[in-house]
Write a protein that holds these residues in place. Sequence first.
Motif, PDB file in Angstrom:
ATOM      1  N   GLN A 169       0.815  -1.219   0.000  1.00 34.53           N
ATOM      2  CA  GLN A 169       0.000   0.000   0.000  1.00 34.53           C
ATOM      3  C   GLN A 169       0.853   1.275   0.000  1.00 34.53           C
ATOM      4  O   GLN A 169       0.344   2.364  -0.270  1.00 34.53           O
ATOM      5  N   SER A 170       2.143   1.167   0.297  1.00 32.63           N
ATOM      6  CA  SER A 170       2.977   2.362   0.505  1.00 32.63           C
ATOM      7  C   SER A 170       3.146   3.258  -0.717  1.00 32.63           C
ATOM      8  O   SER A 170       3.274   4.485  -0.552  1.00 32.63           O
ATOM      9  N   PRO A 171       3.160   2.742  -1.968  1.00 29.19           N
ATOM     10  CA  PRO A 171       3.401   3.646  -3.117  1.00 29.19           C
ATOM     11  C   PRO A 171       2.430   4.812  -3.202  1.00 29.19           C
ATOM     12  O   PRO A 171       2.809   5.894  -3.690  1.00 29.19           O
ATOM     13  N   GLN A 172       1.188   4.644  -2.726  1.00 29.28           N
ATOM     14  CA  GLN A 172       0.218   5.747  -2.835  1.00 29.28           C
ATOM     15  C   GLN A 172       0.311   6.724  -1.664  1.00 29.28           C
ATOM     16  O   GLN A 172      -0.414   7.722  -1.630  1.00 29.28           O
ATOM     17  N   PHE A 173       1.226   6.446  -0.693  1.00 31.89           N
ATOM     18  CA  PHE A 173       1.299   7.302   0.491  1.00 31.89           C
ATOM     19  C   PHE A 173       2.708   7.865   0.702  1.00 31.89           C
ATOM     20  O   PHE A 173       3.112   8.109   1.834  1.00 31.89           O
ATOM     21  N   THR A 174       3.424   8.068  -0.363  1.00 32.42           N
ATOM     22  CA  THR A 174       4.801   8.567  -0.214  1.00 32.42           C
ATOM     23  C   THR A 174       4.841   9.957   0.425  1.00 32.42           C
ATOM     24  O   THR A 174       5.827  10.318   1.075  1.00 32.42           O
ATOM     25  N   LYS A 175       3.775  10.745   0.255  1.00 37.38           N
ATOM     26  CA  LYS A 175       3.734  12.093   0.829  1.00 37.38           C
ATOM     27  C   LYS A 175       2.732  12.217   1.975  1.00 37.38           C
ATOM     28  O   LYS A 175       2.401  13.324   2.393  1.00 37.38           O
ATOM     29  N   SER A 176       2.266  11.087   2.475  1.00 38.59           N
ATOM     30  CA  SER A 176       1.255  11.105   3.540  1.00 38.59           C
ATOM     31  C   SER A 176       1.920  11.163   4.917  1.00 38.59           C
ATOM     32  O   SER A 176       2.692  10.257   5.288  1.00 38.59           O
ATOM     33  N   VAL A 177       1.596  12.179   5.683  1.00 33.95           N
ATOM     34  CA  VAL A 177       2.127  12.294   7.041  1.00 33.95           C
ATOM     35  C   VAL A 177       1.513  11.219   7.942  1.00 33.95           C
ATOM     36  O   VAL A 177       2.189  10.664   8.817  1.00 33.95           O
ATOM     37  N   LYS A 178       0.244  10.901   7.724  1.00 37.02           N
ATOM     38  CA  LYS A 178      -0.396   9.858   8.534  1.00 37.02           C
ATOM     39  C   LYS A 178       0.291   8.511   8.335  1.00 37.02           C
ATOM     40  O   LYS A 178       0.522   7.769   9.294  1.00 37.02           O
TER      41      LYS A 178
END
Length: 502
Positions: free
Chosen positions: A444-453
């Motif tokens: 799941q990490s590729p879509q959250f590279t800029k997610s602080v959460k």
Amino acid sequence: MFLSRFDGPTKLLVRSLLCGPAGAHRALDVFQRQQRVHPDMSLCRFMETLCHDEVTSSPPDEAQPLTVKPLVCLFPALFQHNLLSFIHLVHSVLPRTTVLRLLNCLSQDPHPSPWVMALVRQLERNFGTHNNPLYTPLCSQRLEALSKNLVGFGKTGGWAMCYSGPTVDSGSQHASGSSELGTQRKRKGSVLTLDSECEETGQQSKRMKMEDCGRERSAKEETERLESEAPAETLGEELQAAPDGPCEALPEHITAFVLQIKELLESQTEWDQISMDVFEVLNNCDPGQVEVLCSMLSFPDLPEQTLPNLCSSILAPALDFSYSTAATLIKSLLLQKVLALSEPASRCLVTAVTSLCSRYPRPTCHALIGPLLEEKNMGNLQADLLNRLIEGCLDSHYRLQVLQMTFKRSWTEAVLSVIHSLLDSKPDFSEELFTQFTEQLFSQSPQFTKSVKFAKMMLTVLTKYNCHMTPAHKHSLEGCLMANETFLKKSLQAAWRRITQP
């Protein structure tokens, strides 16, 4: 406040006897369980406590400000009724003098309930201290007048044939009479009233003929009559369509409670114990019937201010629903309300959700939390409510179940909030489940590279769960760290070095 007069085991008996019309049988069940644990347990102390004198304030219409009464007389009539029924069930193991003393205390009540006094007299007959008839002289006169009128009516047919016919046995007469009287009490405006100033025989015969006609009505006509007597806004479209709709799926004894419950839900006053007892009908329904009943009562559309009273009723100690019944109720009551949130959940809704989740955690997970997590449009408002449940209502076992539910969908910022709350609660991970979780993090990490959460969640994993990590886990987590582009990247790298350096 009277519960403080009783010790632990007898306090449970008192609570059971206060739990609705079936309190006597619940008390018997509690007593039998206590006897299995403590075979020498006796009810004498319980009975003696009920006979102790208590000082209490008098009603305003009495001259004396204070009065002394036995404790049993200060309990409501429902408790006294259940107590006497319970004594009738177990009187063979009770000392005769103790029971008679309690009966004498109940007889001192200046405003006794007629049913309670009838049960007192019956128990006195059981013990051989009361040999007079249970009915009063006035009742005797009325019965005699009624029997004469029925015999006279027998010449023209009707009910009298049931009493005067030579081929009808007394048992069937009694059953038929009881059934008809029970039906009559449910029908508004159809009650046969017996006044001491008797009506003319012909008038009574006319009423009886009307009753005969009423019993021959079809089910559809009966439902239409109920609809015409009740306000249209109370019945709603579901009840108006009942003859051809879901009402046919419910037995008559369950359908009879629908209007009572509907009335309660629309009332603006506090519910008393007797009002709450109507929800005991849910214990007698199978899951399909519960679903139909929820639909007829429009549970998904109920205003949130009705939820506290409703939840207090269905969470009463006397009610213990099966998994399927509880799941159907929770889904019907709460799911649409939580999905429709456009602002933080109200106090009424939060109280309802948390109270139901605390009592029925497994049904709540599968009927509310699971469907919410499957909803693509679940937002932060729903996530905040789920976090309350995770922090205050669910134990480690159910928290892990919720975490596994998140594996079945693509994560969003709202779902990340729920997962972070689950990780903060430190559930007891198995090695297999932690492996599944790290694999999900990697995929799941590729879509959250800029997610602080997501970065905060990763930091929690690295600091709180480093003891679970194997080389395979570290390999998955390293890939997540490399792609991170938030301001927390240095903190993540520092935490990573602490668990990888020898």
